[in-house]
Design a protein around this motif. Sequence first.
Motif, PDB file in Angstrom:
ATOM      1  N   VAL A   1     -42.389 -37.365   8.916  1.00  0.00           N
ATOM      2  CA  VAL A   1     -41.809 -37.343  10.253  1.00  0.00           C
ATOM      3  C   VAL A   1     -41.124 -38.689  10.507  1.00  0.00           C
ATOM      4  N   THR A   2     -39.863 -38.601  10.971  1.00  0.00           N
ATOM      5  CA  THR A   2     -39.112 -39.817  11.318  1.00  0.00           C
ATOM      6  C   THR A   2     -38.410 -39.596  12.654  1.00  0.00           C
ATOM      7  N   ALA A   3     -37.969 -40.691  13.234  1.00  0.00           N
ATOM      8  CA  ALA A   3     -37.137 -40.648  14.443  1.00  0.00           C
ATOM      9  C   ALA A   3     -35.887 -41.463  14.145  1.00  0.00           C
ATOM     10  N   ARG A   4     -34.771 -41.045  14.731  1.00  0.00           N
ATOM     11  CA  ARG A   4     -33.548 -41.833  14.548  1.00  0.00           C
ATOM     12  C   ARG A   4     -32.822 -41.979  15.853  1.00  0.00           C
ATOM     13  N   ASN A   5     -32.032 -43.013  15.925  1.00  0.00           N
ATOM     14  CA  ASN A   5     -31.256 -43.345  17.102  1.00  0.00           C
ATOM     15  C   ASN A   5     -29.998 -42.480  17.094  1.00  0.00           C
ATOM     16  N   THR A   6     -29.774 -41.733  18.174  1.00  0.00           N
ATOM     17  CA  THR A   6     -28.604 -40.850  18.211  1.00  0.00           C
ATOM     18  C   THR A   6     -27.283 -41.618  18.276  1.00  0.00           C
ATOM     19  N   SER A   7     -27.320 -42.833  18.820  1.00  0.00           N
ATOM     20  CA  SER A   7     -26.067 -43.604  18.896  1.00  0.00           C
ATOM     21  C   SER A   7     -25.747 -44.272  17.561  1.00  0.00           C
ATOM     22  N   ASP A   8     -26.746 -44.464  16.687  1.00  0.00           N
ATOM     23  CA  ASP A   8     -26.516 -45.038  15.358  1.00  0.00           C
ATOM     24  C   ASP A   8     -27.431 -44.311  14.376  1.00  0.00           C
ATOM     25  N   PRO A   9     -26.952 -43.220  13.781  1.00  0.00           N
ATOM     26  CA  PRO A   9     -27.769 -42.395  12.890  1.00  0.00           C
ATOM     27  C   PRO A   9     -28.325 -43.136  11.663  1.00  0.00           C
ATOM     28  N   THR A  10     -27.895 -44.368  11.438  1.00  0.00           N
ATOM     29  CA  THR A  10     -28.457 -45.123  10.315  1.00  0.00           C
ATOM     30  C   THR A  10     -29.740 -45.836  10.716  1.00  0.00           C
ATOM     31  N   CYS A  11     -30.046 -45.867  12.023  1.00  0.00           N
ATOM     32  CA  CYS A  11     -31.281 -46.492  12.504  1.00  0.00           C
ATOM     33  C   CYS A  11     -32.391 -45.441  12.497  1.00  0.00           C
ATOM     34  N   VAL A  12     -33.203 -45.465  11.445  1.00  0.00           N
ATOM     35  CA  VAL A  12     -34.269 -44.470  11.263  1.00  0.00           C
ATOM     36  C   VAL A  12     -35.606 -45.196  11.188  1.00  0.00           C
ATOM     37  N   SER A  13     -36.582 -44.613  11.818  1.00  0.00           N
ATOM     38  CA  SER A  13     -37.928 -45.196  11.819  1.00  0.00           C
ATOM     39  C   SER A  13     -38.551 -45.115  10.431  1.00  0.00           C
ATOM     40  N   THR A  14     -39.695 -45.787  10.281  1.00  0.00           N
ATOM     41  CA  THR A  14     -40.452 -45.611   9.051  1.00  0.00           C
ATOM     42  C   THR A  14     -41.088 -44.229   9.086  1.00  0.00           C
ATOM     43  N   VAL A  15     -41.486 -43.746   7.946  1.00  0.00           N
ATOM     44  CA  VAL A  15     -42.003 -42.381   7.799  1.00  0.00           C
ATOM     45  C   VAL A  15     -43.469 -42.318   8.222  1.00  0.00           C
ATOM     46  N   LEU A  16     -43.767 -41.282   8.990  1.00  0.00           N
ATOM     47  CA  LEU A  16     -45.156 -40.934   9.299  1.00  0.00           C
ATOM     48  C   LEU A  16     -45.481 -39.698   8.483  1.00  0.00           C
ATOM     49  N   SER A  17     -46.502 -39.793   7.660  1.00  0.00           N
ATOM     50  CA  SER A  17     -46.899 -38.655   6.831  1.00  0.00           C
ATOM     51  C   SER A  17     -47.927 -37.829   7.613  1.00  0.00           C
ATOM     52  N   VAL A  18     -47.655 -36.536   7.785  1.00  0.00           N
ATOM     53  CA  VAL A  18     -48.525 -35.634   8.529  1.00  0.00           C
ATOM     54  C   VAL A  18     -48.876 -34.449   7.637  1.00  0.00           C
ATOM     55  N   THR A  19     -50.164 -34.131   7.576  1.00  0.00           N
ATOM     56  CA  THR A  19     -50.612 -32.999   6.768  1.00  0.00           C
ATOM     57  C   THR A  19     -51.072 -31.874   7.680  1.00  0.00           C
ATOM     58  N   ILE A  20     -50.570 -30.693   7.434  1.00  0.00           N
ATOM     59  CA  ILE A  20     -51.022 -29.482   8.134  1.00  0.00           C
ATOM     60  C   ILE A  20     -51.955 -28.748   7.154  1.00  0.00           C
ATOM     61  N   ASN A  21     -53.159 -28.503   7.596  1.00  0.00           N
ATOM     62  CA  ASN A  21     -54.153 -27.838   6.745  1.00  0.00           C
ATOM     63  C   ASN A  21     -53.851 -26.359   6.594  1.00  0.00           C
ATOM     64  N   ASP A  22     -54.469 -25.742   5.587  1.00  0.00           N
ATOM     65  CA  ASP A  22     -54.379 -24.299   5.414  1.00  0.00           C
ATOM     66  C   ASP A  22     -55.035 -23.610   6.602  1.00  0.00           C
ATOM     67  N   VAL A  23     -54.645 -22.384   6.819  1.00  0.00           N
ATOM     68  CA  VAL A  23     -55.276 -21.585   7.867  1.00  0.00           C
ATOM     69  C   VAL A  23     -56.752 -21.426   7.501  1.00  0.00           C
ATOM     70  N   PRO A  24     -57.665 -21.747   8.430  1.00  0.00           N
ATOM     71  CA  PRO A  24     -59.085 -21.601   8.088  1.00  0.00           C
ATOM     72  C   PRO A  24     -59.454 -20.123   7.925  1.00  0.00           C
ATOM     73  N   ASN A  25     -60.387 -19.873   7.056  1.00  0.00           N
ATOM     74  CA  ASN A  25     -60.852 -18.507   6.837  1.00  0.00           C
ATOM     75  C   ASN A  25     -61.985 -18.192   7.795  1.00  0.00           C
ATOM     76  N   ALA A  26     -62.036 -16.956   8.236  1.00  0.00           N
ATOM     77  CA  ALA A  26     -63.183 -16.520   9.030  1.00  0.00           C
ATOM     78  C   ALA A  26     -64.385 -16.465   8.089  1.00  0.00           C
ATOM     79  N   PRO A  27     -65.564 -16.773   8.586  1.00  0.00           N
ATOM     80  CA  PRO A  27     -66.753 -16.682   7.740  1.00  0.00           C
ATOM     81  C   PRO A  27     -66.959 -15.252   7.250  1.00  0.00           C
ATOM     82  N   ALA A  28     -67.701 -15.129   6.173  1.00  0.00           N
ATOM     83  CA  ALA A  28     -68.061 -13.810   5.652  1.00  0.00           C
ATOM     84  C   ALA A  28     -68.950 -13.097   6.666  1.00  0.00           C
ATOM     85  N   THR A  29     -68.967 -11.779   6.609  1.00  0.00           N
ATOM     86  CA  THR A  29     -69.867 -11.009   7.471  1.00  0.00           C
ATOM     87  C   THR A  29     -71.290 -11.476   7.210  1.00  0.00           C
ATOM     88  N   PRO A  30     -72.046 -11.790   8.267  1.00  0.00           N
ATOM     89  CA  PRO A  30     -73.413 -12.289   8.057  1.00  0.00           C
ATOM     90  C   PRO A  30     -74.323 -11.256   7.400  1.00  0.00           C
TER      91      PRO A  30
END
Length: 142
Positions: free
Chosen positions: A4-33
């Motif tokens: 994830v980055t952000a940039r300045n719309t008036s100067d598209p060369t001005c970009v923030s440093t990268v933020l790394s974000v992880t989205i986990n897998d969809v959790p599984n419902a537990p097995a039938t008890p």
Amino acid sequence: TYSVTARNTSDPTCVSTVLSVTINDVPNAPATPTADVVQPTCETPSGKISITSPLGAGYEYSIDGTNYQASVDFINLTSGTYSVTARNTSDPTCVSTALSVTINDVPNAPATPTADVVQPTCAVPSGKISITAPLGAGFEYS
């Protein structure tokens, strides 16, 4: 993983440093008890349901689909049918398929026995008690 980055719309060369974000897998419902069931008896007139799987700190359990607890034991249950479910503690919307468990009615004590009695005599020095009711394969006598 997303960068994830952000940039300045008036100067598209001005970009923030990268933020790394992880989205986990969809959790599984537990097995039938699965569960062990203790049915009511004359001596203990309530039932018990004990969850045997899935087990672990990441689960909560319910017998009504609304109220959940960390304990695997549900005690002092009256007769009826219960829907046993497990859910993920990290995502309470991940609920297992329900296991239907029936707690039976408290069994009735047998009727007071009736008996024929033969008293001892001089000729036959011992007596005899013969139960006349209740009779059947489901009874023992003392």
